[in-house]
Write an enzyme that holds these catalytic residues in place. Structure first.
Site, mmCIF file in Angstrom:
data_model
loop_
_atom_site.group_PDB
_atom_site.id
_atom_site.type_symbol
_atom_site.label_atom_id
_atom_site.label_comp_id
_atom_site.label_asym_id
_atom_site.label_seq_id
_atom_site.Cartn_x
_atom_site.Cartn_y
_atom_site.Cartn_z
ATOM 1 N N TRP A 75 -49.523 8.841 97.430
ATOM 2 C CA TRP A 75 -48.159 8.461 96.098
ATOM 3 C C TRP A 75 -47.607 9.203 95.744
ATOM 4 O O TRP A 75 -46.262 8.805 95.659
ATOM 5 C CB TRP A 75 -49.432 8.238 95.707
ATOM 6 C CG TRP A 75 -50.240 7.215 95.918
ATOM 7 C CD1 TRP A 75 -51.772 6.939 95.569
ATOM 8 C CD2 TRP A 75 -50.275 5.410 96.482
ATOM 9 N NE1 TRP A 75 -52.400 6.011 96.652
ATOM 10 C CE2 TRP A 75 -51.366 4.930 96.573
ATOM 11 C CE3 TRP A 75 -49.299 4.946 96.536
ATOM 12 C CZ2 TRP A 75 -51.124 3.628 96.982
ATOM 13 C CZ3 TRP A 75 -48.671 3.517 96.737
ATOM 14 C CH2 TRP A 75 -50.541 3.366 97.225
ATOM 15 N N ASP B 89 -47.867 9.278 87.050
ATOM 16 C CA ASP B 89 -48.605 8.357 88.132
ATOM 17 C C ASP B 89 -50.186 8.053 87.740
ATOM 18 O O ASP B 89 -50.102 9.442 88.515
ATOM 19 C CB ASP B 89 -48.299 8.249 88.960
ATOM 20 C CG ASP B 89 -48.652 7.007 89.827
ATOM 21 O OD1 ASP B 89 -49.259 6.210 88.953
ATOM 22 O OD2 ASP B 89 -48.236 7.246 91.551
ATOM 23 N N LYS C 153 -57.199 -0.440 88.825
ATOM 24 C CA LYS C 153 -58.025 0.353 89.540
ATOM 25 C C LYS C 153 -58.912 0.556 87.969
ATOM 26 O O LYS C 153 -60.055 0.091 87.566
ATOM 27 C CB LYS C 153 -57.644 1.609 89.835
ATOM 28 C CG LYS C 153 -57.341 1.969 91.221
ATOM 29 C CD LYS C 153 -55.433 2.283 91.784
ATOM 30 C CE LYS C 153 -55.776 1.839 93.298
ATOM 31 N NZ LYS C 153 -54.143 2.191 93.078
HETATM 32 C C1 LIG Z 1 -52.981 2.764 93.766
HETATM 33 C C2 LIG Z 1 -51.537 3.391 93.932
HETATM 34 C C3 LIG Z 1 -50.352 3.078 93.385
HETATM 35 C C4 LIG Z 1 -49.434 2.034 94.269
HETATM 36 O O1 LIG Z 1 -49.919 1.082 93.582
HETATM 37 P P1 LIG Z 1 -49.628 -0.609 93.460
HETATM 38 O O2 LIG Z 1 -49.332 -0.682 91.716
HETATM 39 O O3 LIG Z 1 -50.085 -0.951 94.398
HETATM 40 O O4 LIG Z 1 -47.946 -0.434 93.500
HETATM 41 C C5 LIG Z 1 -49.871 3.988 93.383
HETATM 42 N N1 LIG Z 1 -49.763 5.718 92.735
HETATM 43 C C6 LIG Z 1 -51.682 5.831 92.620
HETATM 44 C C7 LIG Z 1 -51.677 7.153 92.398
HETATM 45 C C8 LIG Z 1 -52.700 4.799 93.726
HETATM 46 O O5 LIG Z 1 -53.494 5.529 93.474
#
Ligand SMILES: *Cc1c(COP(=O)(O)O)cnc(C)c1O
Length: 356
Positions: free
Chosen positions: A99, A166, A190
């Site tokens: 990511w 993030d 999540k």
């Molecule tokens: C799941 C995830 C993403 C991607 O998320 P989307 O909403 O599908 O774009 C980005 N960064 C992390 C750390 C993730 O766990």
């Protein structure tokens, strides 16, 4: 059979949150209309989006200096929105997994990117600690929890420039000092609720500093100025998020869930370390994620991997197969995961060990 949902995302939602949300899909608070069919400008929906933002503020103790908004396009659209809005000359990034790499790729479209450290050399099995954040960077970007590789940065890093995180897979899982961040963002699916929404907590004064024109829908100021209602938001998803945040508040909030999360992760790692079949993929205990627990079979039992997955599935375990870039297994044990399910997985691991 009871299913134990270890999927990495979309992921487990508490039963009571599913029930309340399902009711609202049929009839929102007894108004005779579904949450799917009320105008996003109606007083009923305004109340939903306002309360959702307020609950995030309350649960995370967001200071008045920061705005809470809901964006479209998941965490991934924020990968380009962050540099679009904030990268004037140079940005610094910490590369701790897939990511992070995706965020870095987007930032490079907008200016110079300095990757201050990377754990790619060891397939992202650790968090780099020895790095210097350049004081002339516009911001420093980190991924707090590496969903795929199972590492986590569980402290608020000191940064001389705005810190942007993030936190898609560990938001609301542990106390965080929001005042130390320029921005925190997360895809909802999540720890916040159903997919379709991303949460962004932004320090207002870090915006408005780039020269380039920004398209309206990609400009964070649009979301702040219009309270995330410039256009139609993902109404049903937001309603699910509201119900999930209420559930978390009733449980005692972030401090309370953090204790539970530590306990869940603690007993699972203990079993992985004890069981002769398994080993953690993350050697340093302080780097191990309390949200995504990654593990593999020891070399001696490597060929039993498929057999264990099959056995686990027969016991109701769902989503324990590891990501293809790590292999082995991954148990995602987000806020909504009850300790009983973690104990059921541990029991399955012990039982499987006993069959060999
Ligand atoms: C799941 C995830 C993403 C991607 O998320 P989307 O909403 O599908 O774009 C980005 N960064 C992390 C750390 C993730 O766990």
């Amino acid at each position: 059979m009871k299913k134990h949902n270890f999927y990495a995302g979309p992921s487990i939602i508490p039963d009571e949150v599913k029930e309340v949300t399902a009711k609202g899909i049929l009839d929102l608070n007894g108004i005779g209309l579904s949450v799917m069919e009320v105008s996003h400008r109606s007083k009923e929906f305004s109340a939903i989006i306002e309360e959702t933002a307020l609950l995030i503020r309350e649960l995370m103790a967001v200071p008045a200096s920061h705005s809470v908004v809901f964006t479209h396009g998941g965490a991934s659209l924020n990968f380009c929105m962050v540099p679009y809005n904030m990268l004037q000359k140079k940005a610094a990034y910490l590369d701790t997994g897939s990511w992070s790499s995706k965020a870095i790729k987007e930032a490079r479209l907008f200016g110079e990117v300095e990757v201050v450290a990377s754990s790619k050399d060891k397939n992202y099995t650790y968090i780099p600690r020895d790095f210097t954040i350049p004081a002339d960077a516009d911001y420093f970007h980190i991924t707090t929890n590496n969903t795929i590789f199972g590492t986590e940065i569980r402290e608020d890093i000191d940064s001389p420039v705005p810190l942007i995180a993030d936190a898609s897979s560990d938001i609301l899982s542990r106390p965080v000092d929001v005042s130390r961040y320029g921005m925190i963002y997360a895809g909802a699916q999540k720890n916040v609720g159903p997919a379709g929404v991303a949460v962004a907590i932004i320090k207002n004064d870090i915006l408005g500093k780039v020269d380039r024109p920004i398209p309206t829908m990609l400009d964070y100021r649009t979301y702040i100025d219009k309270a995330s209602l410039f256009n139609t938001p993902a109404c049903v998803s937001l309603y699910g998020c509201l119900n999930m945040l209420k559930w978390l508040k009733n449980l005692g909030g972030v401090e309370a869930i953090y204790k539970k999360n530590l306990e869940k992760a603690g007993i699972l790692y203990e079993e992985i370390d004890r069981n002769k079949l398994f080993k953690s993929t993350i050697p340093d205990e302080k780097d191990r994620s309390i949200m995504n627990v990654t593990f593999v079979m020891t070399d001696e039992y490597k060929e039993k991997e498929a057999a264990f997955l099959e056995y686990a599935a027969s016991k109701g375990m769902v989503g324990v197969k590891g990501h293809r870039s790590v292999g082995g297994f991954r148990a995602s044990i987000y806020n909504a995961m009850p300790i009983e399910s973690v104990k059921a997985l541990i029991h399955t691991m012990k039982e499987f060990e006993a069959t060999l």
